[in-house]
Design a protein around this motif. Structure first.
Motif, mmCIF file in Angstrom:
data_model
loop_
_atom_site.group_PDB
_atom_site.id
_atom_site.type_symbol
_atom_site.label_atom_id
_atom_site.label_comp_id
_atom_site.label_asym_id
_atom_site.label_seq_id
_atom_site.Cartn_x
_atom_site.Cartn_y
_atom_site.Cartn_z
ATOM 1 N N PRO A 126 0.825 -1.211 0.000
ATOM 2 C CA PRO A 126 0.000 0.000 0.000
ATOM 3 C C PRO A 126 0.863 1.266 0.000
ATOM 4 C CG PRO A 126 -0.833 -1.578 1.592
ATOM 5 C CD PRO A 126 0.491 -2.111 1.125
ATOM 6 N N GLY A 127 0.472 2.228 -0.807
ATOM 7 C CA GLY A 127 1.179 3.500 -0.849
ATOM 8 C C GLY A 127 2.401 3.508 -1.743
ATOM 9 N N LEU A 128 2.793 2.355 -2.273
ATOM 10 C CA LEU A 128 4.016 2.298 -3.072
ATOM 11 C C LEU A 128 3.868 3.046 -4.389
ATOM 12 C CD1 LEU A 128 6.882 1.219 -3.138
ATOM 13 C CD2 LEU A 128 6.032 -0.846 -4.261
ATOM 14 N N SER A 129 2.707 2.954 -5.007
ATOM 15 C CA SER A 129 2.522 3.652 -6.293
ATOM 16 C C SER A 129 2.656 5.161 -6.114
ATOM 17 C CB SER A 129 1.162 3.309 -6.901
ATOM 18 O OG SER A 129 0.107 3.719 -6.051
ATOM 19 N N GLU A 130 2.138 5.696 -4.987
ATOM 20 C CA GLU A 130 2.261 7.130 -4.732
ATOM 21 C C GLU A 130 3.728 7.511 -4.519
ATOM 22 O OE1 GLU A 130 0.155 5.109 -3.315
ATOM 23 O OE2 GLU A 130 -1.862 5.909 -3.637
ATOM 24 N N TYR A 131 4.470 6.653 -3.811
ATOM 25 C CA TYR A 131 5.895 6.933 -3.598
ATOM 26 C C TYR A 131 6.644 6.947 -4.930
ATOM 27 C CZ TYR A 131 10.795 6.138 -2.454
ATOM 28 O OH TYR A 131 12.161 6.239 -2.400
ATOM 29 N N VAL A 132 6.353 5.985 -5.784
ATOM 30 C CA VAL A 132 7.018 5.912 -7.089
ATOM 31 C C VAL A 132 6.745 7.175 -7.895
ATOM 32 C CG1 VAL A 132 7.096 4.684 -9.300
ATOM 33 C CG2 VAL A 132 7.050 3.399 -7.150
ATOM 34 N N THR A 133 5.486 7.620 -7.877
ATOM 35 C CA THR A 133 5.126 8.826 -8.620
ATOM 36 C C THR A 133 5.851 10.044 -8.073
ATOM 37 O OG1 THR A 133 2.938 7.937 -9.146
ATOM 38 C CG2 THR A 133 3.216 10.323 -9.303
ATOM 39 N N ARG A 134 5.820 10.208 -6.752
ATOM 40 C CA ARG A 134 6.446 11.380 -6.139
ATOM 41 C C ARG A 134 7.957 11.374 -6.325
ATOM 42 N NH1 ARG A 134 3.098 14.317 -2.738
ATOM 43 N NH2 ARG A 134 4.885 15.145 -1.580
ATOM 44 N N ARG A 135 8.574 10.190 -6.234
ATOM 45 C CA ARG A 135 10.014 10.121 -6.450
ATOM 46 C C ARG A 135 10.364 10.460 -7.898
ATOM 47 N NH1 ARG A 135 14.172 11.120 -4.564
ATOM 48 N NH2 ARG A 135 15.323 9.550 -5.722
ATOM 49 N N SER A 136 9.498 10.061 -8.823
ATOM 50 C CA SER A 136 9.774 10.315 -10.236
ATOM 51 C C SER A 136 9.764 11.806 -10.530
ATOM 52 C CB SER A 136 8.755 9.589 -11.116
ATOM 53 O OG SER A 136 8.846 8.196 -10.939
ATOM 54 N N TYR A 137 8.690 12.491 -10.123
ATOM 55 C CA TYR A 137 8.677 13.927 -10.413
ATOM 56 C C TYR A 137 9.500 14.711 -9.408
ATOM 57 C CZ TYR A 137 4.668 14.686 -7.118
ATOM 58 O OH TYR A 137 3.836 14.763 -6.030
ATOM 59 N N GLY A 138 9.661 14.163 -8.194
ATOM 60 C CA GLY A 138 10.481 14.840 -7.205
ATOM 61 C C GLY A 138 11.929 14.916 -7.615
ATOM 62 N N SER A 139 12.416 13.881 -8.277
ATOM 63 C CA SER A 139 13.798 13.886 -8.740
ATOM 64 C C SER A 139 14.013 14.988 -9.767
ATOM 65 C CB SER A 139 14.140 12.521 -9.349
ATOM 66 O OG SER A 139 15.438 12.519 -9.888
ATOM 67 N N ARG A 140 13.081 15.121 -10.701
ATOM 68 C CA ARG A 140 13.207 16.176 -11.709
ATOM 69 C C ARG A 140 13.080 17.554 -11.070
ATOM 70 N NH1 ARG A 140 8.896 18.497 -15.843
ATOM 71 N NH2 ARG A 140 10.289 19.719 -17.163
ATOM 72 N N LEU A 141 12.119 17.706 -10.172
ATOM 73 C CA LEU A 141 11.922 18.995 -9.521
ATOM 74 C C LEU A 141 13.155 19.392 -8.715
ATOM 75 C CD1 LEU A 141 10.013 21.329 -8.997
ATOM 76 C CD2 LEU A 141 8.968 20.018 -7.151
ATOM 77 N N GLY A 142 13.767 18.418 -8.040
ATOM 78 C CA GLY A 142 14.975 18.704 -7.287
ATOM 79 C C GLY A 142 16.104 19.180 -8.190
ATOM 80 N N ASN A 143 16.254 18.528 -9.351
ATOM 81 C CA ASN A 143 17.298 18.942 -10.295
ATOM 82 C C ASN A 143 17.051 20.358 -10.816
ATOM 83 O OD1 ASN A 143 18.643 16.486 -10.092
ATOM 84 N ND2 ASN A 143 17.512 15.573 -11.795
ATOM 85 N N VAL A 144 15.795 20.670 -11.115
ATOM 86 C CA VAL A 144 15.465 21.996 -11.645
ATOM 87 C C VAL A 144 15.693 23.064 -10.578
ATOM 88 C CG1 VAL A 144 13.590 23.450 -12.495
ATOM 89 C CG2 VAL A 144 13.863 21.142 -13.388
ATOM 90 N N LEU A 145 15.351 22.758 -9.341
ATOM 91 C CA LEU A 145 15.584 23.716 -8.253
ATOM 92 C C LEU A 145 17.075 24.003 -8.087
ATOM 93 C CD1 LEU A 145 12.978 22.458 -5.643
ATOM 94 C CD2 LEU A 145 13.019 24.724 -6.694
ATOM 95 N N ARG A 146 17.890 22.979 -8.226
ATOM 96 C CA ARG A 146 19.333 23.192 -8.146
ATOM 97 C C ARG A 146 19.823 24.054 -9.310
ATOM 98 N NH1 ARG A 146 19.108 18.286 -5.263
ATOM 99 N NH2 ARG A 146 18.665 17.027 -7.111
ATOM 100 N N GLU A 147 19.260 23.834 -10.501
ATOM 101 C CA GLU A 147 19.632 24.662 -11.651
ATOM 102 C C GLU A 147 19.260 26.127 -11.409
ATOM 103 O OE1 GLU A 147 17.746 23.052 -15.072
ATOM 104 O OE2 GLU A 147 18.927 21.182 -15.065
ATOM 105 N N CYS A 148 18.082 26.349 -10.831
ATOM 106 C CA CYS A 148 17.663 27.722 -10.527
ATOM 107 C C CYS A 148 18.612 28.357 -9.520
ATOM 108 C CB CYS A 148 16.233 27.735 -9.976
ATOM 109 S SG CYS A 148 14.957 27.392 -11.208
ATOM 110 N N ASP A 149 19.003 27.585 -8.525
ATOM 111 C CA ASP A 149 19.923 28.086 -7.510
ATOM 112 C C ASP A 149 21.262 28.466 -8.142
ATOM 113 O OD1 ASP A 149 20.691 28.713 -4.882
ATOM 114 O OD2 ASP A 149 21.656 26.763 -4.643
ATOM 115 N N GLU A 150 21.768 27.608 -9.007
ATOM 116 C CA GLU A 150 23.039 27.876 -9.680
ATOM 117 C C GLU A 150 22.941 29.074 -10.614
ATOM 118 O OE1 GLU A 150 23.820 24.187 -11.574
ATOM 119 O OE2 GLU A 150 24.286 23.122 -9.703
#
Length: 353
Positions: A67-91
């Motif tokens: 239970p809850g694994l599909s939500e984790y997979v989804t959040r990790r998928s877009y969270g990884s991209r969002l984290g990378n973009v936030l770092r690019e904005c910071d740089e």
């Protein structure tokens, strides 16, 4: 720079065992329920990066039992991209406000769109005009625009703490492109940038003209005009735009394409062509909301430009539910302050089926 308050959910990878434990499942339980080999699970169980190593078939079996694994997979998928973009904005020197990002995500709005809007911002800061317009073009649409509006809004609701650097770079990108090409993504991305900067600053940042002879110039002229209407509430600008539509077939075609593609009733065709027929249900529903909530200048544009163009395409636009007419009558009942707007609404109502 720090990440949003819900960073652990978005960015921190969790071992498969921790996710199973939160659902009160042991490895033996998951082996029994999923029918996966224990040797397969043992390689993933304590590995925080297990999602990068798991096969598609194994992941499907795990999602089916944890239970809850599909939500984790989804959040990790877009969270990884969002984290990378936030770092690019910071740089790139952008100070991103954590609160508005968290609010967008908590509100259930798409993290994918937030990431794309921030990718456009980091591209602008690097003066990468191609990447900027390519990302902006993917923000064309009523749902995508929620994130884009947050990007081009001042605090406390804006994504960027200090808008001055972004506005400066945006103006430079406008100069670099100088209208851009007639390709779909350049035209739409450039037009979006013109619109958002106009709405934010009150001044159209490009040379636009109602005498448009190319798709890109027609789209940019409309973009600047809508920005003026939303920013200043200038009814004279709406009157001038309606007059321009009467004089220019390309502007009329662009108006129809812009409305129906923005509200996802028609596809964003690369050649800006339009199907002869097609339902306008999304357009009707969203336009009804706009009639109820918009300032009087934008309301004047709706009743003198947008709705008449839609009625030319589909004579029965708004007739099925009557919601368009109902909202127009409701605005009249609430008292319209400008007589030109009142007269325009009355004229439209008499002509609607």
């Amino acid at each position: 720079m720090s990440f949003p308050a819900d960073e652990p959910l978005l960015f921190t990878p969790l071992p498969l065992g921790a996710l199973a434990a939160s659902a009160m499942l042991s490895m033996a339980d998951v082996v029994f329920l999923s029918k996966l080999p224990a040797s397969t699970l043992s390689r993933l169980w304590r590995n925080e990066l297990w999602l990068d190593r798991v096969s598609g078939a194994t992941l499907q079996q795990l999602v089916a039992v944890v239970p809850g694994l599909s939500e984790y997979v989804t959040r990790r998928s877009y969270g990884s991209r969002l984290g990378n973009v936030l770092r690019e904005c910071d740089e790139a020197g952008l100070d991103i406000s954590n609160g508005p990002i968290g609010a967008l995500l908590t509100d259930g709005r798409s993290a994918q769109h937030v990431a794309t809007a921030l990718a456009a911002a980091s591209s602008m800061m690097r003066l990468d005009s191609h990447a900027a317009v390519s990302n902006l073009a993917r923000c064309w649409g009523v749902s995508q625009d929620l994130a884009l509006d947050a990007l081009f809004s001042a605090e406390p609701h804006g994504l960027v703490a200090d808008m001055a650097p972004l506005v400066e770079r945006g103006l430079q990108v406008i100069d670099i492109l100088d209208g851009g090409s007639n390709s779909l993504h350049t035209t739409v991305g450039y037009g979006i940038l013109v619109h958002k900067l106009t709405k934010l600053t009150g001044a159209v940042p490009a040379d636009t003209s109602p005498d448009a002879r190319e798709r890109n110039s027609a789209f940019a002229y409309r973009s600047g005009t809508i920005g003026v209407l939303l920013r200043s509430g200038d009814i004279d600008a709406s009157i001038a735009y309606a007059h321009s539509l009467d004089q220019n077939v390309l502007l009329r075609r662009n108006e129809l394409w812009s409305l129906t593609s923005y509200y996802a009733d028609m596809p964003q065709s690369p050649d800006f062509s339009l199907p002869a027929r097609g339902g306008l249900h999304n357009t009707e529903a969203e336009m009804s909301k706009d009639i109820a909530s918009s300032n009087e200048a934008y309301l004047h544009y709706l009743v003198t430009s947008a709705i008449p163009i839609l009625l030319e395409h589909d004579r029965l636009f708004g007739a099925a539910t009557g919601e368009i007419a109902r909202q127009l009558r409701h605005r009249l009942e609430r008292a319209v302050s400008d007589r030109r707007v009142e007269a325009a609404i009355s004229t439209l109502l008499t002509s609607m089926p």
